[in-house]
Scaffold this motif. Structure first.
Motif, PDB file in Angstrom:
ATOM      1  N   ASP A  95      89.422  31.682   1.124  1.00 25.93           N
ATOM      2  CA  ASP A  95      89.300  33.138   1.073  1.00 25.93           C
ATOM      3  C   ASP A  95      89.925  33.814   2.293  1.00 25.93           C
ATOM      4  N   ARG A 124      92.297  18.721 -14.153  1.00 19.29           N
ATOM      5  CA  ARG A 124      92.282  18.573 -15.614  1.00 19.29           C
ATOM      6  C   ARG A 124      93.688  18.836 -16.144  1.00 19.29           C
ATOM      7  N   LEU A 286      81.953  16.456  -3.964  1.00 20.52           N
ATOM      8  CA  LEU A 286      81.369  15.930  -2.733  1.00 20.52           C
ATOM      9  C   LEU A 286      81.236  14.412  -2.722  1.00 20.52           C
ATOM     10  N   GLU A 314      84.669  28.036   5.878  1.00 18.59           N
ATOM     11  CA  GLU A 314      83.695  27.802   4.806  1.00 18.59           C
ATOM     12  C   GLU A 314      83.888  26.487   4.054  1.00 18.59           C
ATOM     13  N   PHE A 318      80.624  23.912   4.181  1.00 19.82           N
ATOM     14  CA  PHE A 318      79.781  23.695   3.002  1.00 19.82           C
ATOM     15  C   PHE A 318      79.561  22.209   2.699  1.00 19.82           C
ATOM     16  N   ARG A 322      75.877  17.412   2.835  1.00 20.60           N
ATOM     17  CA  ARG A 322      75.907  16.314   1.869  1.00 20.60           C
ATOM     18  C   ARG A 322      76.702  15.131   2.415  1.00 20.60           C
TER      19      ARG A 322
ATOM     20  N   GLN C 195      86.057  31.851  -3.371  1.00 18.99           N
ATOM     21  CA  GLN C 195      86.073  30.390  -3.401  1.00 18.99           C
ATOM     22  C   GLN C 195      84.711  29.858  -2.981  1.00 18.99           C
ATOM     23  N   THR C 196      83.953  30.709  -2.276  1.00 17.91           N
ATOM     24  CA  THR C 196      82.635  30.292  -1.804  1.00 17.91           C
ATOM     25  C   THR C 196      81.805  29.679  -2.921  1.00 17.91           C
ATOM     26  N   LEU C 198      82.651  28.062  -5.409  1.00 17.48           N
ATOM     27  CA  LEU C 198      83.078  26.701  -5.740  1.00 17.48           C
ATOM     28  C   LEU C 198      82.414  25.693  -4.809  1.00 17.48           C
ATOM     29  N   TYR C 199      82.466  25.928  -3.502  1.00 14.85           N
ATOM     30  CA  TYR C 199      81.853  24.996  -2.537  1.00 14.85           C
ATOM     31  C   TYR C 199      80.342  24.937  -2.773  1.00 14.85           C
ATOM     32  N   TRP C 200      79.776  26.079  -3.055  1.00 14.67           N
ATOM     33  CA  TRP C 200      78.337  26.197  -3.291  1.00 14.67           C
ATOM     34  C   TRP C 200      77.939  25.391  -4.546  1.00 14.67           C
ATOM     35  N   ARG C 202      79.591  23.039  -6.020  1.00 17.68           N
ATOM     36  CA  ARG C 202      79.835  21.601  -5.850  1.00 17.68           C
ATOM     37  C   ARG C 202      78.593  20.967  -5.231  1.00 17.68           C
ATOM     38  N   ASN C 203      77.960  21.704  -4.313  1.00 17.17           N
ATOM     39  CA  ASN C 203      76.712  21.203  -3.731  1.00 17.17           C
ATOM     40  C   ASN C 203      75.618  21.121  -4.790  1.00 17.17           C
ATOM     41  N   ASP C 206      76.168  18.213  -7.029  1.00 19.10           N
ATOM     42  CA  ASP C 206      75.880  16.960  -6.345  1.00 19.10           C
ATOM     43  C   ASP C 206      74.375  16.757  -6.191  1.00 19.10           C
ATOM     44  N   LEU C 207      73.658  17.825  -5.877  1.00 15.96           N
ATOM     45  CA  LEU C 207      72.206  17.712  -5.673  1.00 15.96           C
ATOM     46  C   LEU C 207      71.473  17.455  -6.988  1.00 15.96           C
ATOM     47  N   LEU C 212      79.452  20.270 -13.855  1.00 14.55           N
ATOM     48  CA  LEU C 212      79.900  21.578 -13.370  1.00 14.55           C
ATOM     49  C   LEU C 212      81.174  21.937 -14.112  1.00 14.55           C
ATOM     50  N   LEU C 214      84.202  24.388 -14.083  1.00 11.62           N
ATOM     51  CA  LEU C 214      84.867  25.340 -13.194  1.00 11.62           C
ATOM     52  C   LEU C 214      85.836  26.196 -13.997  1.00 11.62           C
TER      53      LEU C 214
END
Lengths: 361, 269, 479
Positions: A95, A124, A286, A314, A318, A322, C195-196, C198-200, C202-203, C206-207, C212, C214
């Motif tokens: 961003d 994909r 991740l 970011e 993030f 993990r 994009q935030t 997306l990272y969020w 992905r967590n 994973d958790l 997911l 996209l």
């Protein structure tokens, strides 16, 4: 001859490349198709800051919570630092870079044309099809800027040279234990990709002597992050008794591409970036990233991961909790140091590196 | 001594200032003290002293400004320091232009219009090292008395680049520079440059209308004045009592409100 | 003086934090979701939601409506009483979160981003959770600090988006003001806001160990290109097989079409609702708009949402006909750019109203209405591809500036407040130039107000309010 003597400076490269009739393109991090630029006669000069650019001109356009790379690169551009370039390519890495491209394009209106490239964040079929079209679109922009379309011969040359340069970089990493280069020298060479013409890089990289493999010159660690600025970071790591045997740097291993042999030129370039090593800015899941890192650490003997991350980044931030979890389960400690782009390594960072190495001994 | 016709109180984060003006807008009395935790009591005492000294009547209109303005209850009105600084500097220098005020908590750049009103302003980001506190902290950490900061920076032979924007990072950077044997004065110069760089970004943001004026306590710092001057391409203009400009502007506004000249509606509580 | 609002605005009932919340095992490492994310049962859903919950909320709504109608305005009031329909909005949103408490194991659950093409999932019958809305609710309830701290303790940096920190904090600790969020079976993330996400997500993937999907939307620096639209369309199509697998059934095309029709109708009405504030005085404030956004975000595609905004429009029209403004003595009309500052909505509204300032329009609330004309239920996938590629946050800031310039004209504005939001970079980067251009070209007072949409630690009342007041003084000075 030592490496610094062999490597020409940025200024020398710029002067020489211009005298050869090539056009210069300023390029922001991280990923972009070098062969595409080359086919159209452009030589990329990358901007990862630079650290010594004054902050004021960038701060005039970006809030204080903006990544330093964006602020300082903007300052650098506005103070005429990249006036030799005919265009500025800002790949959509995050961003912050999206904001930089947009502010330059919409409000700052630099003399140079602002070019963009949106990477897909998955792998994909839809992503591959789109990316080929997106590279073609960038190609059309380059064509407008260059006023010409590459001939088949130029395409062949560009692909051959960039494939060879990509291979040369991969071999440097593969032969790492056999190279007579300290960490700082090794990364100076890796980072010379940021401005050196590929043919020069191939020549210099393959001329580096390979001897018998030797053990790391200190506690082996993996270095993660965007960019190791200042480069004295490596001196501090060395002084602390550690050695960087592997990395997950955006300007390093994350750009060890493999250009496949099959497919059209654009398909090959698209695949080389989409299938590159794990990178959160390209959306690597991740667990997949953790697995890659653990494998890399196991195969190189790294005992822990040092994350040297740019403040406010970011995509990097993030992933850390993990990653810490996965690496912890695999028995690898990890530490995180935040930095801004500066020319002097902060004392705080030095202390943290020392403390981390102490825990690994 | 002429009669007090307006009183301005600037309850800032580090100092409390009081200015009394006569009917012509001239300063007839003033006071500066370190800010007291109970600012209301402090202001009450200062007002008592003023009445004793200058014989100001109880009905004299007054305006409070600064962070503690809401705590000062016994005034006619409360106005922000942006409006007051603009008004004060305009009254003192008699010219529109761009005003920089580097305060302890906040730095501001204000474009002052032809009638002394604030036409536009920008203030520092919360996390940026763009305030007076940045200099104060570093000075105390380096063991340099505050009033020696400017002269030592200006007298330096070289200049070290301090490129961190965050105060914590900047301190860490400075410690490294000292460890590498950099000269103290050069570090101080770099530090000033970094502060002025931030201010410069705000100056460009509101637009530089000459002259570039400077108010606030930091205006006494010669390095700040010189580096800002370099930025403007001409010397900065500093009023005689830069620290009093907020309180002075408040006093002028008090005076004008009593004359019905100030149009702004009175704030409702 | 008294606050003028008789009915409180909170959207869901206050609940103690879930008991037995699991703590992360290692400091600075996020290990697993809280045990609070356990399955519910059909019986609990039947009793807790259908038999007890719904009627209780209906009764509460009736009481709230009575209270608003019975309110006697005081002379010190600076704001008009709230719209009566706010009671129904509260009912809808509370009901939604109440159903969520019992949804896990009873219905398939998807967590989706606010700008995601969720209509498909709605047609499949998924129960939808909007973590951004939940995080905003935590902001309104002043719960952000406590919950985000849970994420920070697990290693998520305070420099990350506060919505993400709140959500991850809820996931790791189970803490939420709505009782419980249902565990997701599927995640749908669309990068058309940042994009935030997306990272969020992905967590989250994973958790929770769930799929997911996209939807990646190339940022539009200019006009949308055919290959970009095609890309988004292909990905939206790609939702269907994944959703079929998770839901265990095929897409009901008819239902899909009707969901899209409802989404379109609600968005049309929402746009009209917002445009009513072009009237002088404006019948509502943008702060009201932030609160009334709940249904268009969370319940997009439901028939009840269409009904709700129809009712709201009617009430606004009555106000317009009687010349009633939301701010009693409206003297200045202002625009708000960026997300609201959720924990200060009430405070700002009152502070500004005291000075006769009404924030009549915001670029943020418009985001859920301005694209309505692009939705075409007859061409579902093509039109969705265009709609989801074009939100204001996926277009260049020059475009946002054009929107703001137009709003200045259409709404007759006297000033502009740009909230520089630490947590939302795509919305905020560019504002320094936008502010300057608005101030210079239009000669309007324009304020860049630094804060964060839900983390109160990025806000200092003294500093912030002084800036707001100085901005008001600038408008007052212009007469």
């Amino acid at each position: 001859m030592s490496l610094p003597e062999v490597l020409p400076s940025r200024a020398e490269v710029i002067a020489r490349v211009k005298s050869q009739g090539k056009r210069l393109l300023a390029v922001m991090p991280i990923h972009y198709p070098r062969a595409l630029l080359r086919a159209y006669g452009f030589h990329p000069i990358e901007l990862w800051g630079p650290p010594d650019a004054p902050v004021a001109q960038g701060a005039r356009h970006f809030q204080a919570y903006t990544c330093d790379i964006v602020v300082k690169a903007t300052s650098f551009l506005l103070s005429g630092g990249a006036d030799v370039a005919e265009g500025i390519l800002v790949p959509h890495t995050c961003d912050a870079l999206q904001g930089m491209a947009a502010v330059l394009h919409d409000f700052v209106h630099p003399r140079q044309r602002v070019l963009t490239l949106y990477h897909p964040r998955e792998r994909r079929e839809a992503d591959r099809l789109y990316y080929v079209d997106e590279l073609a679109r960038l190609g059309r922009d380059l064509e407008e800027l260059a006023g010409k379309r590459p001939s088949e011969g130029e395409w062949t040359e560009a692909l051959a040279t960039e494939t060879a340069a990509t291979t040369a970089l991969a071999e440097l990493y593969r032969d790492r234990p056999r190279l007579a280069l300290g960490d700082r020298e090794f990364y100076t060479l890796v980072r010379s990709r940021e401005y050196l013409p590929s043919e020069d890089f191939i020549r210099i990289a393959s001329a580096v002597q390979r001897g018998a493999p030797r053990a790391a010159d200190g506690v082996p660690i993996l270095l993660s992050g965007i960019v190791p600025e200042p480069m004295s970071l490596f001196d501090a790591i060395h002084a602390a008794g550690a050695a960087v045997v592997a990395d997950d740097l955006a300007c390093g291993f994350r750009r060890v591409y493999e250009i496949p042999e099959r497919g059209s030129a654009l398909e090959r370039l698209a695949a080389s970036i989409l299938d590159a090593p794990a990178d959160p800015t390209r959306g690597t899941p991740l667990a997949e990233r953790a697995e890659e890192l653990i494998l890399r650490m196991t195969s190189t003997g790294a005992r822990g991961m040092l994350v040297y991350g740019v403040k406010f980044c970011e995509p990097e931030l993030f992933d850390l909790p993990r990653l810490r979890h996965y690496l912890g389960e695999a028995g690898f400690p990890m530490t995180h140091i935040e930095h801004e782009l500066v020319s002097t390594l902060g004392q705080q960072a030095v202390t943290r590196i020392e403390a981390f190495v102490e825990t690994l001994q | 001594m002429s009669a007090v016709a307006g009183i301005g109180i600037d309850a800032g984060s580090t100092t409390t200032k009081l200015v009394a003006v006569d009917g012509g807008g001239a300063i007839v009395a003033h006071a500066i003290e370190a800010a007291h935790p109970r600012v209301e009591d402090q202001v009450a005492r200062l007002l008592d002293e003023l009445r004793a000294r200058a014989g100001a009547g109880v009905g004299v209109p007054s305006v409070a400004t600064g962070y503690g303005r809401k705590l000062v209850k016994e005034v006619t009105r409360q106005v922000t320091e942006i409006t007051c600084h603009a008004r004060g500097v305009f009254a003192a220098l008699g010219t529109p232009g761009t005003l920089v005020d580097i305060g302890g908590q906040d730095s501001k750049v204000i474009r002052v219009g032809a009638d002394g009103r604030a036409v536009d302003f920008l203030m520092n980001d919360k996390c940026a090292a763009g305030t007076g506190r940045f200099l104060e902290n570093t000075a105390s950490r380096l063991g340099v008395p505050l009033d020696e900061l400017g002269p030592r920076a200006i007298g330096a032979r070289g200049e070290e680049a301090i490129s961190s924007t965050c105060t914590v990072f900047a301190e860490s950077e400075i410690i490294s520079l000292i460890a590498h044997g950099a000269e103290l004065g050069s570090i101080l110069k770099g530090l000033h440059r970094s502060l002025i760089g931030r201010i410069g970004a705000m100056v460009r943001g509101v637009g530089l209308e000459r002259p570039l004026m400077l108010s606030g306590g930091v205006a006494r710092n010669v390095a700040v004045r010189e580096l800002l001057g370099e930025l403007a391409g001409e010397p900065v203009v500093v009023p005689e009592d830069p620290q009093l400009m907020g309180a002075y502007g408040a006093a002028i506004l008090a005076l004008e409100s009593s004359e019905g000249r100030f149009q702004a509606p009175t704030r409702r509580e | 003086m008294s606050t003028t609002r008789p009915a409180s605005l909170p959207i869901a009932p206050a609940q103690p934090a879930a008991a037995g919340a699991a703590r992360p095992s290692r400091e600075g490492a996020a290990s697993k979701p809280s045990t609070a994310f356990r399955e519910s049962t059909y019986l609990k859903h039947l009793f807790g939601y259908e038999i007890l919950g719904k009627p209780a909320l209906r009764l509460q709504r009736w009481r709230d409506e009575q209270a608003i109608r019975a309110y006697e305005p005081k002379p010190t009031d600076v704001l008009s009483p709230p719209l009566v329909c706010v009671a129904q909005m509260k009912e809808l949103m509370t009901r939604h979160y109440l159903e969520g408490r019992y949804a896990s194991g009873v219905k398939k659950v998807a967590w989706v981003t606010s700008g995601a093409p969720a209509e498909i999932l709605k047609a499949f019958g998924f129960f939808l959770v909007y973590p951004e809305n939940h995080a905003a609710l935590c902001g309104v309830r002043r719960k952000t600090e406590e919950i985000a701290t849970e994420a920070e303790n697990a290693g998520f940096s305070r420099d990350l988006c506060s919505y993400a920190r709140t959500d991850l904090g809820t996931v790791l600790s189970g803490k939420t003001p709505v009782g419980r969020l249902p565990r997701p079976d599927l995640l749908l993330c669309c990068t058309n806001i940042c994009q935030t996400v997306l990272y969020w997500y992905r967590n989250l993937a994973d958790l929770f160990g769930v799929p997911l999907v996209l939807i990646d939307t190339p940022f539009l620096y200019g006009e949308a290109q055919p290959h970009q639209i095609e890309y988004v369309k292909r990905q939206i199509e790609g939702i269907i097989p994944v959703a079929e697998k998770v839901a265990g059934k095929a897409l009901d095309e008819e239902r899909f079409e009707s969901v899209l029709q409802h989404a379109r109708d609600a968005a049309d009405l929402w746009l009209e609702v917002l445009n009513r504030s072009q009237n002088r005085p404006a019948p509502m404030t943008a702060f009201d708009g932030f609160i009334h956004m709940g249904p268009i975000v969370d319940l997009r595609g439901d028939a009840v949402t269409v009904e709700y905004y129809r009712r709201m429009l009617k009430e606004l029209d009555a106000r317009v006909a009687q010349g009633v403004g939301a701010v009693k003595d409206e003297r200045y009309r202002v625009l708000w750019d960026n997300l609201p500052i959720w924990y200060r909505i009430g405070g700002f509204s009152k502070l500004l109203a005291q000075h006769g300032v009404n924030v009549v329009v915001s670029t943020y609330t418009y985001a859920w209405g301005e694209l309505a004309p692009l939705i075409d239920p007859a061409k579902p996938l093509d039109s969705m591809a265009k709609v989801y590629l074009h939100p204001i946050l996926n277009r260049s800031p020059a475009d946002k500036l054009r929107v703001m310039r137009r709003m200045v004209k259409e709404f007759g504005l006297d000033g502009v407040i740009l909230h520089s939001d630490r947590s939302c970079k795509p919305y905020s980067l560019g504002q320094i130039d936008e502010r300057e251009l608005l101030a210079r070209e239009l000669g309007l007072p324009a304020l860049l107000l630094e804060a964060d949409h839900s983390d109160p630690r990025a806000w200092a009342d003294e500093q912030g309010n002084a800036r707001l007041e100085a901005f008001v003084e600038m408008m007052e000075g212009r007469g």
